[in-house]
Scaffold this motif. Structure first.
Motif, PDB file in Angstrom:
ATOM      1  N   HIS A  17      44.268  86.762  30.102  1.00 52.33           N
ATOM      2  CA  HIS A  17      45.478  85.776  30.636  1.00 52.33           C
ATOM      3  C   HIS A  17      47.099  86.538  30.797  1.00 52.33           C
ATOM      4  O   HIS A  17      47.062  87.818  30.450  1.00 52.33           O
ATOM      5  CB  HIS A  17      46.331  84.695  29.289  1.00 52.33           C
ATOM      6  CG  HIS A  17      47.225  83.736  29.426  1.00 52.33           C
ATOM      7  ND1 HIS A  17      47.170  83.147  30.553  1.00 52.33           N
ATOM      8  CD2 HIS A  17      48.359  83.712  28.773  1.00 52.33           C
ATOM      9  CE1 HIS A  17      47.919  82.085  30.306  1.00 52.33           C
ATOM     10  NE2 HIS A  17      48.970  82.802  30.035  1.00 52.33           N
ATOM     11  N   GLY A  39      38.361  81.117  33.180  1.00 49.16           N
ATOM     12  CA  GLY A  39      39.545  81.654  34.351  1.00 49.16           C
ATOM     13  C   GLY A  39      39.681  80.833  35.653  1.00 49.16           C
ATOM     14  O   GLY A  39      38.589  79.651  35.264  1.00 49.16           O
ATOM     15  N   GLU A  69      42.236  83.838  31.793  1.00 51.61           N
ATOM     16  CA  GLU A  69      42.877  83.057  31.329  1.00 51.61           C
ATOM     17  C   GLU A  69      42.366  83.143  29.753  1.00 51.61           C
ATOM     18  O   GLU A  69      43.460  83.661  28.912  1.00 51.61           O
ATOM     19  CB  GLU A  69      42.351  81.162  31.973  1.00 51.61           C
ATOM     20  CG  GLU A  69      42.942  80.477  33.067  1.00 51.61           C
ATOM     21  CD  GLU A  69      43.346  79.600  33.242  1.00 51.61           C
ATOM     22  OE1 GLU A  69      42.644  78.736  32.488  1.00 51.61           O
ATOM     23  OE2 GLU A  69      43.809  78.806  33.690  1.00 51.61           O
ATOM     24  N   GLU A  70      41.324  83.060  29.205  1.00 51.79           N
ATOM     25  CA  GLU A  70      41.127  83.171  28.167  1.00 51.79           C
ATOM     26  C   GLU A  70      39.849  84.633  28.154  1.00 51.79           C
ATOM     27  O   GLU A  70      38.454  84.125  28.262  1.00 51.79           O
ATOM     28  CB  GLU A  70      40.381  82.059  27.393  1.00 51.79           C
ATOM     29  CG  GLU A  70      41.139  80.960  27.605  1.00 51.79           C
ATOM     30  CD  GLU A  70      40.894  79.794  26.993  1.00 51.79           C
ATOM     31  OE1 GLU A  70      39.664  79.517  26.508  1.00 51.79           O
ATOM     32  OE2 GLU A  70      41.578  78.985  27.065  1.00 51.79           O
TER      33      GLU A  70
END
Length: 282
Positions: A17, A39, A69-70
């Motif tokens: 992230h 993402g 993102e993750e």
């Protein structure tokens, strides 16, 4: 000439992230295959929610940026292509989910790149070509959805093959697999080798090694934990893994858990001077 592909480079990188690759372009194709996490990838004016199993095609000179993102892990495949099907390749959707067989092709690109043995470049180019052709054929005929050899799906061996695929954490005996098919162990082993091309034990070991490599690429785990997941003792697992892949599971895990860029073609004009063309930023 139908379609000629030259893979220049394969990169495996994790983007958490807040980590991103800023907007840039390449003079070659850049395909991203997400193997875990999530993402966002901006391709031209379109932004795609990048998730596991999604294959994204970025054409030459198209501006793109990648955002984690993750804990998104992905393979980035950089290649050039030419031939009569190139217009069709350019017309493919920007993002496509891959089926089981296509996923296996992409994973094999990285496995071949890590080992870098004889003919690895030729095999990588051939498998990337096959992947593109399978994607082009989607409007003509569905691609395979399983890993079983096509001539076994309706055969009497199917119960055993299906059981192995569905229970990768078990070590079924030859007697058990033979019973599933209604054969004696001796007859089952003979028929299995004639149809599949290897012994049941070797086939089972190969399936476990395939799963082990994927676990080490996508999960935060130790070699011992991978062995336990496969229902094997660590020493046995290490021996089987090294025999099948040529490297120890510890070395493979180290490479799989690291951001790595692997140059495939030594003659490519597009190899970067630094480990990564565009370093991650936060």
């Amino acid at each position: 000439m139908a379609l000629s592909v030259q893979v220049h480079r394969i990169v495996k990188e994790k983007k958490g992230h807040g980590e991103y690759i800023p907007a840039h372009t390449h003079p070659f194709y850049h395909c991203v295959y997400v193997i875990s996490g999530r993402g966002r990838i901006r391709i031209g004016t379109e932004t795609v929610d990048a998730r596991r199993g999604l294959f994204l095609r970025i054409a030459p000179q198209v501006e793109h940026a990648i955002f984690g993102e993750e804990a998104m892990q992905s393979f980035d495949i950089k290649f050039s292509a030419k031939g009569e099907f190139l217009d069709a390749v350019n017309a493919l959707p920007i993002s496509m989910p891959l089926d089981t067989y296509e996923h296996t092709l992409v994973m094999s690109l990285f496995h071949l790149a890590i080992r870098g043995e004889a003919y690895a470049e030729d095999l990588i180019n051939a498998r990337m070509t096959e992947l593109l052709l399978l994607l082009l054929r989607r409007d003509v005929k569905e691609t395979p959805s399983c890993l079983l050899p096509p001539d076994t799906a309706g055969s009497s061996l199917y119960p055993a093959l299906s059981y192995i695929d569905q229970h990768p954490d078990q070590m079924p005996s030859i007697a058990f697999l033979a019973e599933l098919c209604g054969y004696t162990p001796s007859y089952f082993s003979t028929m299995f080798k004639e149809v599949i091309g290897c012994s049941p034990a070797r086939y089972l070991a190969g399936k476990k090694v395939d799963l082990a490599r994927e676990l080490m690429l996508t999960c935060d785990c130790t070699v011992a934990q991978v062995a336990e997941r496969l229902g094997m003792e660590p020493e046995t697992f290490s021996r089987v893994f090294k025999k099948a892949t040529g490297i120890s599971p510890g070395l493979y895990l180290h490479r799989a858990n690291s951001d790595v860029g692997i140059n495939i073609s030594p003659d490519s004009p597009y190899l970067p001077e630094e480990p990564f063309e565009i370093p991650k930023q936060r």
